[in-house]
Design a protein around this motif. Structure first.
Motif, PDB file in Angstrom:
ATOM      1  N   GLY A  37     -52.100 -18.238 -30.191  1.00 50.11           N
ATOM      2  CA  GLY A  37     -51.741 -16.842 -30.025  1.00 50.11           C
ATOM      3  C   GLY A  37     -50.790 -16.621 -28.863  1.00 50.11           C
ATOM      4  N   LEU A  38     -51.104 -17.226 -27.713  1.00 51.09           N
ATOM      5  CA  LEU A  38     -50.253 -17.048 -26.536  1.00 51.09           C
ATOM      6  C   LEU A  38     -48.900 -17.724 -26.726  1.00 51.09           C
ATOM      7  CD1 LEU A  38     -52.822 -17.577 -23.617  1.00 51.09           C
ATOM      8  CD2 LEU A  38     -51.828 -15.433 -24.428  1.00 51.09           C
ATOM      9  N   LEU A  39     -48.896 -18.903 -27.340  1.00 55.23           N
ATOM     10  CA  LEU A  39     -47.623 -19.585 -27.554  1.00 55.23           C
ATOM     11  C   LEU A  39     -46.751 -18.806 -28.525  1.00 55.23           C
ATOM     12  CD1 LEU A  39     -45.769 -21.977 -27.100  1.00 55.23           C
ATOM     13  CD2 LEU A  39     -46.994 -23.202 -28.911  1.00 55.23           C
ATOM     14  N   GLY A  40     -47.350 -18.278 -29.589  1.00 55.01           N
ATOM     15  CA  GLY A  40     -46.584 -17.475 -30.536  1.00 55.01           C
ATOM     16  C   GLY A  40     -45.988 -16.242 -29.876  1.00 55.01           C
ATOM     17  N   ALA A  41     -46.780 -15.575 -29.033  1.00 54.66           N
ATOM     18  CA  ALA A  41     -46.279 -14.399 -28.322  1.00 54.66           C
ATOM     19  C   ALA A  41     -45.150 -14.782 -27.372  1.00 54.66           C
ATOM     20  CB  ALA A  41     -47.420 -13.727 -27.558  1.00 54.66           C
ATOM     21  N   GLY A  42     -45.297 -15.929 -26.709  1.00 52.62           N
ATOM     22  CA  GLY A  42     -44.255 -16.385 -25.792  1.00 52.62           C
ATOM     23  C   GLY A  42     -42.955 -16.699 -26.506  1.00 52.62           C
ATOM     24  N   LEU A  43     -43.042 -17.367 -27.655  1.00 44.65           N
ATOM     25  CA  LEU A  43     -41.837 -17.673 -28.428  1.00 44.65           C
ATOM     26  C   LEU A  43     -41.135 -16.400 -28.877  1.00 44.65           C
ATOM     27  CD1 LEU A  43     -43.203 -20.609 -30.639  1.00 44.65           C
ATOM     28  CD2 LEU A  43     -41.494 -20.799 -28.823  1.00 44.65           C
ATOM     29  N   GLN A  44     -41.922 -15.419 -29.301  1.00 43.24           N
ATOM     30  CA  GLN A  44     -41.333 -14.149 -29.752  1.00 43.24           C
ATOM     31  C   GLN A  44     -40.683 -13.404 -28.591  1.00 43.24           C
ATOM     32  OE1 GLN A  44     -44.170 -11.429 -31.474  1.00 43.24           O
ATOM     33  NE2 GLN A  44     -42.610 -10.388 -32.661  1.00 43.24           N
ATOM     34  N   ARG A  45     -41.346 -13.403 -27.448  1.00 42.37           N
ATOM     35  CA  ARG A  45     -40.805 -12.683 -26.292  1.00 42.37           C
ATOM     36  C   ARG A  45     -39.503 -13.304 -25.804  1.00 42.37           C
ATOM     37  NH1 ARG A  45     -45.100 -12.667 -23.766  1.00 42.37           N
ATOM     38  NH2 ARG A  45     -44.821 -14.468 -22.405  1.00 42.37           N
ATOM     39  N   HIS A  46     -39.372 -14.622 -25.929  1.00 44.44           N
ATOM     40  CA  HIS A  46     -38.158 -15.296 -25.472  1.00 44.44           C
ATOM     41  C   HIS A  46     -37.121 -15.451 -26.582  1.00 44.44           C
ATOM     42  CE1 HIS A  46     -40.812 -16.371 -22.118  1.00 44.44           C
ATOM     43  NE2 HIS A  46     -39.729 -16.642 -21.435  1.00 44.44           N
ATOM     44  N   GLY A  47     -37.397 -14.853 -27.741  1.00 46.89           N
ATOM     45  CA  GLY A  47     -36.432 -14.910 -28.826  1.00 46.89           C
ATOM     46  C   GLY A  47     -36.221 -16.304 -29.381  1.00 46.89           C
ATOM     47  N   MET A  48     -37.277 -17.119 -29.397  1.00 52.73           N
ATOM     48  CA  MET A  48     -37.180 -18.490 -29.896  1.00 52.73           C
ATOM     49  C   MET A  48     -37.871 -18.562 -31.263  1.00 52.73           C
ATOM     50  SD  MET A  48     -38.132 -20.405 -26.299  1.00 52.73           S
ATOM     51  CE  MET A  48     -38.083 -22.050 -27.012  1.00 52.73           C
ATOM     52  N   PRO A  49     -37.130 -18.863 -32.330  1.00 52.62           N
ATOM     53  CA  PRO A  49     -37.736 -18.908 -33.665  1.00 52.62           C
ATOM     54  C   PRO A  49     -38.699 -20.072 -33.860  1.00 52.62           C
ATOM     55  CG  PRO A  49     -35.461 -19.657 -33.748  1.00 52.62           C
ATOM     56  CD  PRO A  49     -35.674 -19.135 -32.363  1.00 52.62           C
TER      57      PRO A  49
END
Length: 241
Positions: A37-49
């Protein structure tokens, strides 16, 4: 989804071969859910697909830390295989420098990757310090708790969130925690020497956090003084009569 599947496979394998308790399985499962969950949120926040190659290595380490978590929680009520725990934690520790090398060689260094790597290291140290506490005294948990106490303090003291200057000694102290905890977990040191090694690790960690906290405090005072100076009314030039 793949991450949750990988965590589940590891937990099932550990349960089948080493006999995890229900609490251990639950702890490992919750860890996996929070991790993804945290990694997915981090990827989304940094614009990383997607994760880059370095983050894949770090994620692999994080999955192993989930196994360590399950084993440590199991050890609260049932004995666990120390060689197995050391093996899983040892691989996670050994891969610590690999993700950084991969990031530099592939040009995929990111702020998210650095934070991800740091948080995985911190949680592994926390789990190993908890395991050591059951045998050497619960004061050893301070080795893993320092990072989280610092984060909690930063909520009340925002100046603790400022960027720190790079110091190689900080990396040395961090590596020392992992090495000492791995040695004492594997019973490679006599008990008296284990106590001494753990104490040295805690003293060095206290020194490192204390030095960084002092630097951040002084830097905050300098910034506050600069804000006061620049916000003060500027004297107006006198008009010529």
């Amino acid at each position: 989804m793949i991450g949750l599947l990988a965590q589940a496979v590891l937990l099932v394998a550990l349960a089948a071969t080493l006999g995890l308790t229900g609490a251990g399985l639950l702890a490992g499962a919750v860890y996996g859910l929070v991790l993804c969950g945290l990694l997915g949120a981090g990827l989304q926040r940094h614009g990383m697909p997607a994760m880059g190659p370095a983050n894949v290595v770090t994620f692999s380490r994080a999955i192993l830390v989930g196994g360590v978590t399950a084993l440590v929680v199991t050890s609260f009520t049932h004995p666990v295989s120390t060689p197995a725990l050391v093996a899983v934690a040892g691989v996670a520790l050994a891969l610590d420098g690999v993700d950084g090398q991969v990031a530099r060689r592939t040009g995929s260094t990111t702020a998210l990757g650095a934070r991800f790597d740091m948080e995985v290291d911190a949680f592994l140290i926390l789990m190993l310090s908890v395991y050591a506490g059951d045998r050497f005294g619960w004061w050893t948990v301070a080795l893993g708790a320092y990072r989280y106490l610092f984060v909690a303090a930063s909520w009340a003291l925002p100046w603790l969130n400022a960027a720190l200057p790079y110091r190689f000694s900080r990396k040395v102290v961090a590596a020392l925690q992992g090495i000492v905890l791995a040695l004492v977990t594997a019973d490679l040191l006599p008990p008296p020497l284990s106590q001494i090694a753990l104490a040295v690790a805690l003293v060095s960690l206290t020194w490192s956090f204390g030095r960084d906290t002092l630097w951040l405090y002084k830097a905050s005072r300098v910034r506050a003084a600069a804000r006061v100076r620049w916000s003060a009314p500027q004297p107006q030039p006198a008009l010529a009569g």
